[in-house]
Design a protein around this motif. Structure first.
Motif, PDB file in Angstrom:
ATOM      1  N   ALA A  10      41.260  19.645  31.258  1.00 25.30           N
ATOM      2  CA  ALA A  10      42.069  18.479  30.892  1.00 25.30           C
ATOM      3  C   ALA A  10      42.452  18.515  29.416  1.00 25.30           C
ATOM      4  CB  ALA A  10      41.317  17.190  31.223  1.00 25.30           C
ATOM      5  N   GLY A  11      41.538  18.959  28.565  1.00 28.92           N
ATOM      6  CA  GLY A  11      41.853  19.048  27.144  1.00 28.92           C
ATOM      7  C   GLY A  11      42.951  20.047  26.861  1.00 28.92           C
ATOM      8  N   ILE A  12      42.926  21.171  27.572  1.00 35.14           N
ATOM      9  CA  ILE A  12      43.985  22.177  27.418  1.00 35.14           C
ATOM     10  C   ILE A  12      45.292  21.645  27.985  1.00 35.14           C
ATOM     11  CG2 ILE A  12      44.748  24.439  28.234  1.00 35.14           C
ATOM     12  CD1 ILE A  12      41.837  25.355  27.996  1.00 35.14           C
ATOM     13  N   ALA A  13      45.199  20.954  29.128  1.00 33.95           N
ATOM     14  CA  ALA A  13      46.400  20.397  29.750  1.00 33.95           C
ATOM     15  C   ALA A  13      47.125  19.443  28.810  1.00 33.95           C
ATOM     16  CB  ALA A  13      46.026  19.687  31.045  1.00 33.95           C
ATOM     17  N   ALA A  14      46.368  18.707  28.015  1.00 35.96           N
ATOM     18  CA  ALA A  14      46.976  17.760  27.089  1.00 35.96           C
ATOM     19  C   ALA A  14      47.835  18.454  26.039  1.00 35.96           C
ATOM     20  CB  ALA A  14      45.897  16.917  26.414  1.00 35.96           C
ATOM     21  N   LEU A  41      46.407  21.694  39.429  1.00 36.87           N
ATOM     22  CA  LEU A  41      47.469  20.757  39.071  1.00 36.87           C
ATOM     23  C   LEU A  41      46.927  19.332  38.962  1.00 36.87           C
ATOM     24  CD1 LEU A  41      50.380  22.134  41.278  1.00 36.87           C
ATOM     25  CD2 LEU A  41      50.106  22.364  38.806  1.00 36.87           C
ATOM     26  N   ALA A  42      45.945  18.991  39.782  1.00 44.27           N
ATOM     27  CA  ALA A  42      45.340  17.664  39.702  1.00 44.27           C
ATOM     28  C   ALA A  42      44.691  17.443  38.344  1.00 44.27           C
ATOM     29  CB  ALA A  42      44.321  17.492  40.826  1.00 44.27           C
ATOM     30  N   LEU A  43      44.065  18.495  37.802  1.00 44.45           N
ATOM     31  CA  LEU A  43      43.457  18.380  36.478  1.00 44.45           C
ATOM     32  C   LEU A  43      44.515  18.134  35.409  1.00 44.45           C
ATOM     33  CD1 LEU A  43      40.830  21.253  36.730  1.00 44.45           C
ATOM     34  CD2 LEU A  43      40.366  18.796  36.734  1.00 44.45           C
ATOM     35  N   TYR A  44      45.666  18.746  35.548  1.00 48.90           N
ATOM     36  CA  TYR A  44      46.762  18.532  34.591  1.00 48.90           C
ATOM     37  C   TYR A  44      47.341  17.130  34.710  1.00 48.90           C
ATOM     38  CZ  TYR A  44      47.356  23.110  32.419  1.00 48.90           C
ATOM     39  OH  TYR A  44      47.175  24.236  31.648  1.00 48.90           O
ATOM     40  N   GLY A  70      58.797  16.350  39.080  1.00 46.01           N
ATOM     41  CA  GLY A  70      59.431  16.442  37.776  1.00 46.01           C
ATOM     42  C   GLY A  70      58.486  16.397  36.594  1.00 46.01           C
ATOM     43  N   GLN A  71      57.223  16.012  36.811  1.00 50.06           N
ATOM     44  CA  GLN A  71      56.298  15.926  35.681  1.00 50.06           C
ATOM     45  C   GLN A  71      55.830  17.295  35.225  1.00 50.06           C
ATOM     46  OE1 GLN A  71      53.245  12.964  35.555  1.00 50.06           O
ATOM     47  NE2 GLN A  71      54.295  11.600  36.984  1.00 50.06           N
ATOM     48  N   LEU A  72      55.655  18.211  36.166  1.00 48.17           N
ATOM     49  CA  LEU A  72      55.271  19.583  35.850  1.00 48.17           C
ATOM     50  C   LEU A  72      56.104  20.531  36.689  1.00 48.17           C
ATOM     51  CD1 LEU A  72      51.352  19.416  35.919  1.00 48.17           C
ATOM     52  CD2 LEU A  72      52.795  19.494  33.876  1.00 48.17           C
ATOM     53  N   GLN A  73      56.365  21.706  36.138  1.00 53.63           N
ATOM     54  CA  GLN A  73      56.934  22.810  36.896  1.00 53.63           C
ATOM     55  C   GLN A  73      55.864  23.894  36.980  1.00 53.63           C
ATOM     56  OE1 GLN A  73      59.909  22.848  38.349  1.00 53.63           O
ATOM     57  NE2 GLN A  73      60.506  20.842  37.544  1.00 53.63           N
ATOM     58  N   PHE A  74      55.771  24.578  38.098  1.00 50.84           N
ATOM     59  CA  PHE A  74      54.697  25.552  38.264  1.00 50.84           C
ATOM     60  C   PHE A  74      55.141  26.637  39.231  1.00 50.84           C
ATOM     61  CE2 PHE A  74      54.303  22.659  41.769  1.00 50.84           C
ATOM     62  CZ  PHE A  74      53.952  23.463  42.830  1.00 50.84           C
TER      63      PHE A  74
END
Length: 214
Positions: A10-14, A41-44, A70-74
């Motif tokens: 989660a810290g990296i995702a931020a 993706l849930a962690l992000y 639209g919040q993330l592309q993967f």
């Protein structure tokens, strides 16, 4: 690639910004299907994994469904017991990973399916270097096609990439401006090769290995 514990993701995702691409290597078993992708993706998104639902475009590329759309592309890829997930904002990345092994039919495949310039470049290499160059070329093509939202049915000969030892680069792409594309080889280990691609400006690529939770 630094190994990161699940609780630290989660810290990296931020830190995922529009100027970065994140790449994660995961341990994978085919019976897991999209479970590891959903969990990451849930962690992000800071959401329960069971709330992550996918939809597919007309060519089968998975995307996030509402309310996360639209919040993330993967994009993700797996080979054997390894998977890669690449995550970005506001642009669609593509990724491909392949296991390194002998490819006795590499030139046959190239002559049949690749662009003629790529085939010539592979033929000019010493046989001892050809398998790895072929595999790097293959992962690059897959990554670009997946970033387009397409697959190999688009036609592997409709794009031309630089062949190793040249630096990865899209030289030509049918119907598009090749200069708008970014292509990176990913350093994993002696047993795998991988590439990540996207259409857009040059971005910083950061990669980690997710610790095995088992």
């Amino acid at each position: 690639m630094q190994t990161i514990e699940c609780q630290d993701v989660a810290g990296i995702a931020a830190g995922l910004s529009e100027a970065t691409i994140h790449v994660w290597r995961l341990r994978y078993e085919r019976v897991q299907r999209r479970g590891p992708l959903r969990a990451l993706l849930a962690l992000y998104l800071g959401a329960p994994a069971e709330s992550i639902i996918f939809v597919e475009n007309e060519h089968g590329r998975p995307e996030l469904a509402t309310p996360w759309r639209g919040q993330l592309q993967f994009n993700w890829s797996h080979s054997g017991d390894a998977a890669l997930v690449t995550i970005a904002r506001r642009l669609a990345p593509g990724v491909d990973i392949e296991r390194v092994r002998a490819r006795p039919r590499a030139m046959h495949v190239a002559e049949r399916f690749f662009h003629s310039h790529e085939t010539a470049a592979l033929a000019a290499l010493e046989p001892s270097r050809r398998d790895q160059a072929f595999l790097q070329l293959w992962t690059g093509k897959e990554a670009v096609l997946k970033a387009m939202g397409r697959g190999i049915a688009f036609g592997l000969d409709r794009l031309c990439l630089a062949v190793a030892p040249a630096a990865p680069r899209v030289l030509w792409l049918d119907g598009d401006d090749a200069t708008q594309w970014q292509l990176h080889a990913l350093s994993l280990d002696a047993d795998h090769l991988a590439s990540v691609a996207w259409r857009g400006p040059a971005l910083s690529v950061a990669a980690w290995t997710l610790a095995d939770s088992t």
